[in-house]
Enzyme design. Structure first.
Site, short mmCIF file in Angstrom:
data_model
loop_
_atom_site.label_atom_id
_atom_site.label_comp_id
_atom_site.label_asym_id
_atom_site.label_seq_id
_atom_site.Cartn_x
_atom_site.Cartn_y
_atom_site.Cartn_z
N LYS A 54 0.83 -1.21 0.00
CA LYS A 54 0.00 0.00 0.00
C LYS A 54 0.87 1.27 0.00
O LYS A 54 0.63 2.18 -0.77
CB LYS A 54 -0.91 0.04 1.23
CG LYS A 54 -1.95 -1.06 1.28
CD LYS A 54 -2.94 -0.82 2.43
CE LYS A 54 -2.30 -0.86 3.81
NZ LYS A 54 -1.86 -2.21 4.22
N ARG A 112 -9.61 0.96 8.74
CA ARG A 112 -9.19 -0.41 9.03
C ARG A 112 -10.28 -1.18 9.76
O ARG A 112 -10.09 -2.35 10.08
CB ARG A 112 -7.95 -0.38 9.92
CG ARG A 112 -6.64 -0.74 9.22
CD ARG A 112 -5.55 -0.66 10.27
NE ARG A 112 -4.33 -1.30 9.91
CZ ARG A 112 -3.30 -0.70 9.30
NH1 ARG A 112 -3.40 0.55 8.94
NH2 ARG A 112 -2.20 -1.37 9.06
N ARG A 163 11.25 -6.56 5.33
CA ARG A 163 11.00 -5.14 5.04
C ARG A 163 11.90 -4.23 5.87
O ARG A 163 12.09 -4.44 7.06
CB ARG A 163 9.54 -4.82 5.32
CG ARG A 163 9.22 -3.34 5.14
CD ARG A 163 7.76 -3.11 4.97
NE ARG A 163 7.00 -3.19 6.20
CZ ARG A 163 5.71 -2.90 6.27
NH1 ARG A 163 5.04 -2.56 5.20
NH2 ARG A 163 5.08 -2.99 7.42
N ARG A 206 11.32 -2.26 11.48
CA ARG A 206 10.26 -1.86 12.41
C ARG A 206 10.02 -2.93 13.46
O ARG A 206 9.98 -4.11 13.16
CB ARG A 206 8.96 -1.62 11.62
CG ARG A 206 8.79 -0.18 11.19
CD ARG A 206 7.67 -0.04 10.19
NE ARG A 206 6.43 -0.69 10.60
CZ ARG A 206 5.32 -0.65 9.88
NH1 ARG A 206 5.28 0.00 8.74
NH2 ARG A 206 4.24 -1.26 10.29
N ARG A 234 -0.72 -9.23 13.45
CA ARG A 234 -1.27 -8.22 12.55
C ARG A 234 -2.09 -8.84 11.43
O ARG A 234 -3.10 -8.29 11.01
CB ARG A 234 -0.14 -7.36 11.97
CG ARG A 234 0.41 -6.36 12.98
CD ARG A 234 1.77 -5.84 12.60
NE ARG A 234 1.77 -5.10 11.37
CZ ARG A 234 2.82 -5.02 10.55
NH1 ARG A 234 3.93 -5.67 10.84
NH2 ARG A 234 2.74 -4.29 9.48
P1 ADP Z 1 1.07 -1.90 7.69
O1 ADP Z 1 2.42 -2.05 7.13
O2 ADP Z 1 0.62 -3.03 8.54
O3 ADP Z 1 0.07 -1.50 6.67
P2 ADP Z 1 0.90 0.67 9.04
O4 ADP Z 1 2.16 1.40 8.98
O5 ADP Z 1 -0.23 1.09 8.16
O6 ADP Z 1 1.25 -0.86 8.82
O7 ADP Z 1 0.33 0.64 10.55
C1 ADP Z 1 1.11 0.22 11.63
C2 ADP Z 1 0.27 0.13 12.89
O8 ADP Z 1 -0.35 1.41 13.17
C3 ADP Z 1 -0.92 -0.84 12.83
O9 ADP Z 1 -0.55 -2.17 13.11
C4 ADP Z 1 -1.84 -0.24 13.89
O10 ADP Z 1 -1.43 -0.58 15.20
C5 ADP Z 1 -1.65 1.25 13.73
N1 ADP Z 1 -2.64 1.82 12.80
C6 ADP Z 1 -2.39 2.40 11.59
N2 ADP Z 1 -3.53 2.79 10.99
C7 ADP Z 1 -4.55 2.43 11.83
C8 ADP Z 1 -5.97 2.52 11.79
N3 ADP Z 1 -6.61 3.07 10.75
N4 ADP Z 1 -6.69 2.03 12.84
C9 ADP Z 1 -6.08 1.49 13.90
N5 ADP Z 1 -4.75 1.35 14.01
C10 ADP Z 1 -3.98 1.81 12.98
#
Ligand code: ADP
Ligand code: ZN
Length: 206
Positions: free
Chosen positions: A13, A88, A122, A153, A164
């Site tokens: 994404k 989400r 990653r 990370r 996750r």
């Molecule tokens: P990913 O690589 O899993 O897409 P992100 O960088 O988008 O990871 O998000 C990392 C973390 O931030 C998620 O695991 C969650 O804990 C939190 N987070 C991000 N966006 C949201 C959201 N819309 N609702 C709830 N938690 C979120």
């Protein structure tokens, strides 16, 4: 254009959103990046979000929704937005309808078994936020784009990744049905070369 990028963690994404936001000239808004920057700056939102993120859990809806509402009210969102990582949950999607309803939702589909290796390998640049896979890096610690330091990370460690993925299936995957129901969903195959995925996304928006 108001756009949402949906997909499991590791679907690409962030990478795709960077390309598409440049092309369409709308801001790329990543809630994950916003939380990581809030944590770095030790804001109240950051402190609250951190304990959930470290466990691979979602940050509570109310916290995320308030943050996104504020962000979408900013000037640069006048011509639209590209949301990456939001909504989400169905509750977040419903809240977004009351803020600024999306025109289209791009679902980037990648099978689970591919996601694990993508995520464990990653690395993220602390400076430009770019993401890379170790298999394609000359130096695991240096960003090939800006020279910044690459970070593994904390939530990209195997135990947290499993959590996750299960959170994704339980809480986020229902959004596929939600946006199919209102005719906004476009699914692209994310298990391809990044440049081909980008082409497929742009084609689906024509
Ligand atoms: P990913 O690589 O899993 O897409 P992100 O960088 O988008 O990871 O998000 C990392 C973390 O931030 C998620 O695991 C969650 O804990 C939190 N987070 C991000 N966006 C949201 C959201 N819309 N609702 C709830 N938690 C979120
Ligand atoms: Zn960089």
């Amino acid at each position: 254009m108001k756009l949402i990028f949906l997909g499991p963690p590791g679907a690409g994404k962030g990478t795709q959103a960077t390309g598409v936001s440049t092309k369409l000239n709308v801001p790329h808004i990543s809630t994950g990046d916003m939380f990581r920057s809030a944590i770095k700056n030790r804001t109240r939102t950051g402190l609250e979000a951190q304990r959930y993120m470290d466990n691979g859990q979602l940050v509570p809806d109310s916290v995320v929704i308030d943050m996104v509402r504020e962000r979408l009210a900013m000037d640069d969102c006048k011509n639209g937005y590209l949301l990456d990582g939001f909504p989400r949950t169905v509750e977040q999607a419903e809240a977004l309808e009351g803020i600024a309803s999306p025109d289209a939702v791009i679902n980037i589909a990648v099978p689970d078994e591919r996601l694990l290796s993508r995520l464990t390998g990653r690395r993220v640049c602390g400076k430009c936020q770019g993401t890379f896979h170790v298999s394609k890096l000359a130096d695991e610690k240096v960003c090939p784009v800006c020279g910044g330091e690459l970070i593994h990370r904390d939530d990209d460690k195997p135990e947290t990744i499993k959590k996750r993925l299960s959170v994704y299936h339980d809480q986020t995957a229902p959004l596929i049905g939600y946006y199919t129901g209102n005719g906004k969903l476009k699914t692209v195959d994310g298990d391809n070369r990044p440049e081909d995925v980008l082409k497929a996304i742009l084609a689906s928006l024509e």
